[in-house]
Design a protein around this motif. Structure first.
Motif, PDB file in Angstrom:
ATOM      1  N   PHE A  78       0.819  -1.202   0.000  1.00 47.24           N
ATOM      2  CA  PHE A  78       0.000   0.000   0.000  1.00 47.24           C
ATOM      3  C   PHE A  78       0.864   1.268   0.000  1.00 47.24           C
ATOM      4  O   PHE A  78       1.873   1.331   0.704  1.00 47.24           O
ATOM      5  CB  PHE A  78      -0.896   0.006   1.236  1.00 47.24           C
ATOM      6  CG  PHE A  78      -1.725   1.249   1.370  1.00 47.24           C
ATOM      7  CD1 PHE A  78      -2.930   1.349   0.705  1.00 47.24           C
ATOM      8  CD2 PHE A  78      -1.292   2.308   2.146  1.00 47.24           C
ATOM      9  CE1 PHE A  78      -3.700   2.502   0.805  1.00 47.24           C
ATOM     10  CE2 PHE A  78      -2.053   3.465   2.256  1.00 47.24           C
ATOM     11  CZ  PHE A  78      -3.257   3.562   1.585  1.00 47.24           C
ATOM     12  N   GLU A  98      -4.823   6.358  -3.069  1.00 46.73           N
ATOM     13  CA  GLU A  98      -4.489   5.257  -2.175  1.00 46.73           C
ATOM     14  C   GLU A  98      -4.213   4.072  -3.072  1.00 46.73           C
ATOM     15  O   GLU A  98      -5.114   3.523  -3.695  1.00 46.73           O
ATOM     16  CB  GLU A  98      -5.647   4.978  -1.236  1.00 46.73           C
ATOM     17  CG  GLU A  98      -5.839   6.146  -0.313  1.00 46.73           C
ATOM     18  CD  GLU A  98      -7.122   6.087   0.460  1.00 46.73           C
ATOM     19  OE1 GLU A  98      -8.003   5.277   0.117  1.00 46.73           O
ATOM     20  OE2 GLU A  98      -7.233   6.856   1.411  1.00 46.73           O
ATOM     21  N   CYS A 135     -18.149   4.278  14.050  1.00 43.17           N
ATOM     22  CA  CYS A 135     -19.470   4.002  14.606  1.00 43.17           C
ATOM     23  C   CYS A 135     -20.468   5.117  14.370  1.00 43.17           C
ATOM     24  O   CYS A 135     -21.426   5.277  15.111  1.00 43.17           O
ATOM     25  CB  CYS A 135     -19.427   3.767  16.115  1.00 43.17           C
ATOM     26  SG  CYS A 135     -17.878   3.225  16.722  1.00 43.17           S
ATOM     27  N   ASP A 163     -15.747  -0.685   9.759  1.00 44.75           N
ATOM     28  CA  ASP A 163     -16.316   0.616   9.403  1.00 44.75           C
ATOM     29  C   ASP A 163     -15.471   1.344   8.375  1.00 44.75           C
ATOM     30  O   ASP A 163     -15.984   2.023   7.496  1.00 44.75           O
ATOM     31  CB  ASP A 163     -16.363   1.502  10.654  1.00 44.75           C
ATOM     32  CG  ASP A 163     -17.773   1.591  11.179  1.00 44.75           C
ATOM     33  OD1 ASP A 163     -18.549   0.657  10.922  1.00 44.75           O
ATOM     34  OD2 ASP A 163     -18.077   2.596  11.842  1.00 44.75           O
ATOM     35  N   LEU A 164     -14.180   1.203   8.530  1.00 44.56           N
ATOM     36  CA  LEU A 164     -13.268   1.863   7.600  1.00 44.56           C
ATOM     37  C   LEU A 164     -13.088   1.055   6.324  1.00 44.56           C
ATOM     38  O   LEU A 164     -12.305   1.408   5.468  1.00 44.56           O
ATOM     39  CB  LEU A 164     -11.891   2.040   8.257  1.00 44.56           C
ATOM     40  CG  LEU A 164     -11.804   2.861   9.530  1.00 44.56           C
ATOM     41  CD1 LEU A 164     -10.369   2.926  10.007  1.00 44.56           C
ATOM     42  CD2 LEU A 164     -12.336   4.259   9.291  1.00 44.56           C
ATOM     43  N   GLU A 165     -13.814  -0.036   6.257  1.00 42.99           N
ATOM     44  CA  GLU A 165     -13.681  -0.973   5.146  1.00 42.99           C
ATOM     45  C   GLU A 165     -12.260  -1.503   5.050  1.00 42.99           C
ATOM     46  O   GLU A 165     -11.692  -1.677   3.975  1.00 42.99           O
ATOM     47  CB  GLU A 165     -14.115  -0.331   3.832  1.00 42.99           C
ATOM     48  CG  GLU A 165     -15.610  -0.087   3.826  1.00 42.99           C
ATOM     49  CD  GLU A 165     -16.113   0.470   2.510  1.00 42.99           C
ATOM     50  OE1 GLU A 165     -15.382   0.420   1.519  1.00 42.99           O
ATOM     51  OE2 GLU A 165     -17.250   0.955   2.503  1.00 42.99           O
ATOM     52  N   VAL A 204      -8.313   3.837   5.901  1.00 41.77           N
ATOM     53  CA  VAL A 204      -7.598   2.587   5.645  1.00 41.77           C
ATOM     54  C   VAL A 204      -6.083   2.818   5.612  1.00 41.77           C
ATOM     55  O   VAL A 204      -5.312   2.079   6.210  1.00 41.77           O
ATOM     56  CB  VAL A 204      -8.052   1.952   4.314  1.00 41.77           C
ATOM     57  CG1 VAL A 204      -7.186   0.762   3.952  1.00 41.77           C
ATOM     58  CG2 VAL A 204      -9.494   1.507   4.414  1.00 41.77           C
TER      59      VAL A 204
END
Ligand SMILES: Nc1nc2c(ncn2[C@@H]2O[C@H](COP(=O)(O)OP(=O)(O)OP(=O)(O)O)[C@@H](O)[C@H]2O)c(=O)[nH]1
Ligand SMILES: [Mg+2]
Lengths: 200, 401
Positions: free
Chosen positions: A47, A62, A199, B273-275, B335
């Protein structure tokens, strides 16, 4: 084109292609401006992120640099899922790698995000004397399949920034529905309010 | 062959060449990044604190060496071979064997001194036993028989030789390439289902550095793939690796139940949640058995335990990495941030004890049996998924005709 909030765009980009085609080298050139004669083979994926300004917008890429060996294919969907852009890389001195690139294109057309911006990179353009795939052949293929095409060289830096720049310009700007193309228009919370992102 | 003329350990050889670095106060203040060689000759980048940690690790390794040598002196050389009580436990249990087994487990978790690693790994992993079931000349015969043969696997191996830990003072030499080639090519013929899988190059390279002879490295690779790790970890669609990833995903919420500060959100839910899919990073950990992520001595310490206690160790370690950074991970909102936290963490784990203490004391115990059960549970789903993907893919390629 209109952008919402800040002129920042996050875009997930995936590199696919045969082992040794030069995916990692292209990323290293783009992100760090370096080239290594012997680049470690990638396992799974690596990454990176890099920001670039295109017209009115700052695009933060990204980048998922995937592993090229055939058997790693089964991992690929995890990386191209929700990607806004893909660079499919082949090595101009290797015919098989061009065949492999075509298979990736087919797979993305069928299973990738429909709005994905796809680029075909004929890498190692510096190896003119060992060329096996003509630029013409690749250009025709790219046109037929709605990709844009460039020959690149991670070694000499030819077209490396350009291909990312071109992608940045082609990314759809404002996203009406929520996040359909794997892109997020970020409106980063101020530093003080970290940790509230989950959340919600 | 590597170091055959010398019984000294690679780590010590490198150590002798490297002057102990004593960073100046100036450098310390500036928090500059320095490049240095670690215990197995890899060049790593770190700050001055990392250099200090590594110097402490060197000292601890020497201490551990003294403990092991003292045990050899009091219990006899090869005392650790008389610990196989688990299978014959009931009838012939000898008290001394049990004591040895307990001592050994604890001792191994504290680390095997690099000089003893070849011997201890070879016998405790089952490699010695595996080798003893075939003729003495097996490896040499195999190497000779396959010399000069060209297969898809050998082509890929040749392609990867200079790309395996480039810059290492021994691995990246003609001699190093040739040894690594023979081990990988030999194995590709031993198990044609595996052939060559990228990732094995790193594993085999480290085995060569530790074992010092090609033949022993070969047998360690064999025992690792055939007995220690999950089945089919490296075969055509990496199904075993997919299974491990699912087992890991299942374990994470159970083993890292910490809540985030503001809301009732656990780390697993937060990452979801952040995938962020944990396999995004953990795939490489498992396939390279941490060799590409952790500093070399830390990797070796993981392998010390792996070869004695089995593949469950990989889950302990993977969970520990998340656990060590639970707070920080709960603060991420992207991510990329998650990956950066994890990468920074793994690359800087120069102190193996920091990792292993969390892995075994904080993660809590897991048994090989539980892991096996979990794998069984996940297998059908993995197979169905891979199968479905293959069919869809074939229809993709068929369409074009
Ligand atoms: N001459 C030349 N060599 C290149 C170029 N790009 C990459 N290479 C070399 O080709 C080899 C493979 O490059 P990588 O970037 O590792 O290829 P990859 O596609 O990431 O390969 P995998 O990680 O195995 O899938 C390396 O040794 C590079 O130095 C290029 O533009 N020109
Ligand atoms: Mg790569």
């Amino acid at each position: 084109m209109a952008t919402i909030g800040h002129n920042n765009l996050n875009a997930k980009l995936v590199l696919l292609g045969d082992m040794g085609a030069g995916k990692s080298s292209l990323v290293l050139r783009f992100v760090k401006g370096q080239f290594l004669e012997f680049q470690e083979s990638t396992i799974g994926a690596a990454f990176f992120s890099q920001t670039l300004a295109a017209n009115d917008v700052t695009v933060k890429f990204e980048i998922w640099d995937t592993a090229g060996q055939e058997r790693y294919h089964s991992l690929a969907p995890m990386y191209y899922r929700g990607a806004a852009a893909a660079i499919i890389v082949y090595d101009i001195s290797n015919t098989d790698s061009f065949g492999r690139a075509k298979k990736w294109v087919q797979e993305l057309q069928k299973q990738g995000n429909p709005n994905m911006v796809m680029a075909l990179a004929g890498n190692k353009a510096d190896l003119e004397d060992r060329r096996k795939v003509t630029a013409e052949e690749a250009r025709v293929y790219a046109e037929e399949n709605g990709l844009f095409f460039m020959e690149t060289s991670a070694k000499t830096a030819l077209n490396v920034n350009d291909i990312f720049h071109e992608i940045a310009k082609k990314l759809p700007r404002a996203q009406p529905a929520q996040n359909p193309a794997g892109m997020v228009l970020v409106d980063r919370p101020p530093e003080g309010s970290r940790a509230t992102s989950c959340c919600s | 062959m590597y170091g055959t003329q010398s019984r000294r350990d690679v780590a010590y050889e490198y150590q002798a060449q490297i002057p102990i670095l004593r960073p100046s106060i100036h450098a310390r203040r500036a928090n500059i990044t320095v490049k240095f060689q670690d215990l197995y000759g890899f060049t790593v980048e770190g700050n001055v604190d990392d250099v200090n940690v590594l110097n402490e690790v060197r000292e601890k390794v020497r201490e551990q060496g003294r403990v092991w040598w003292a045990l050899e002196a009091s219990k006899g050389a090869n005392w650790y071979l008389q610990t196989h009580v688990s299978s014959t436990l009931k009838s012939s249990l000898k008290f001394s064997a049990l004591v040895n087994a307990i001592t050994l487990k604890r001792l191994i978790r504290k680390g095997i001194p690099p000089a003893l690693r070849p011997k201890v790994w070879f016998s405790l992993s089952g490699a010695a036993k595996k080798k003893s079931t075939v003729p003495e000349s097996y490896y040499n015969d195999l190497s000779k028989a396959v010399e000069g043969m060209v297969t898809p696997a050998t082509k890929q191996i040749d392609h990867d030789l200079p790309r395996t830990f480039p810059g290492h003072p021994w691995l990246d030499t003609p001699e190093g390439h040739a040894a690594l080639r023979r081990v990988l090519v030999g194995y590709s013929f031993r198990d044609s289902d595996v052939g060559y899988c990228q990732g094995l190059n790193y594993v085999a390279a480290l085995l060569l550095l530790v074992m010092k002879t090609e033949e022993d490295a070969f047998w360690m690779l064999a025992v690792l793939l055939e007995n220690v790790l999950v089945n089919d970890c490296y075969t055509t669609n990496l199904s075993g690796c997919h299974v491990e990833q699912r087992v890991f995903k299942d374990l994470l919420p159970k083993k890292c139940p910490r809540h985030c500060f503001f809301e009732k959100c656990r780390i697993y839910a937060h990452l979801e949640d952040l995938e962020f899919d944990v396999s995004l990073v953990a795939t490489e950990w498992f396939l390279c058995v941490f060799s590409k992520s952790l500093p070399s001595e830390t990797t070796m310490r993981v392998w010390d335990v792996l070869f004695y206690e089995g593949a469950k160790v990989l889950f302990h370690v993977a969970l520990a990495i998340f656990k060590m950074k639970e707070d920080e991970l709960l603060m991420t909102h992207h991510v990329g941030d998650v990956i950066n936290v994890l990468q920074r963490t793994t690359h800087h784990l120069f102190d193996p004890d920091e990792l292993l203490t969390v892995a075994f004391d904080k993660v809590g115990s897991m048994t090989t049996t539980t892991i096996s059960k979990q794998r069984k549970k996940q297998e059908p789903a993995v197979m169905a998924e891979l199968d479905q993907r293959l069919r869809r893919l074939n229809s993709v390629n068929g369409d074009d005709k």
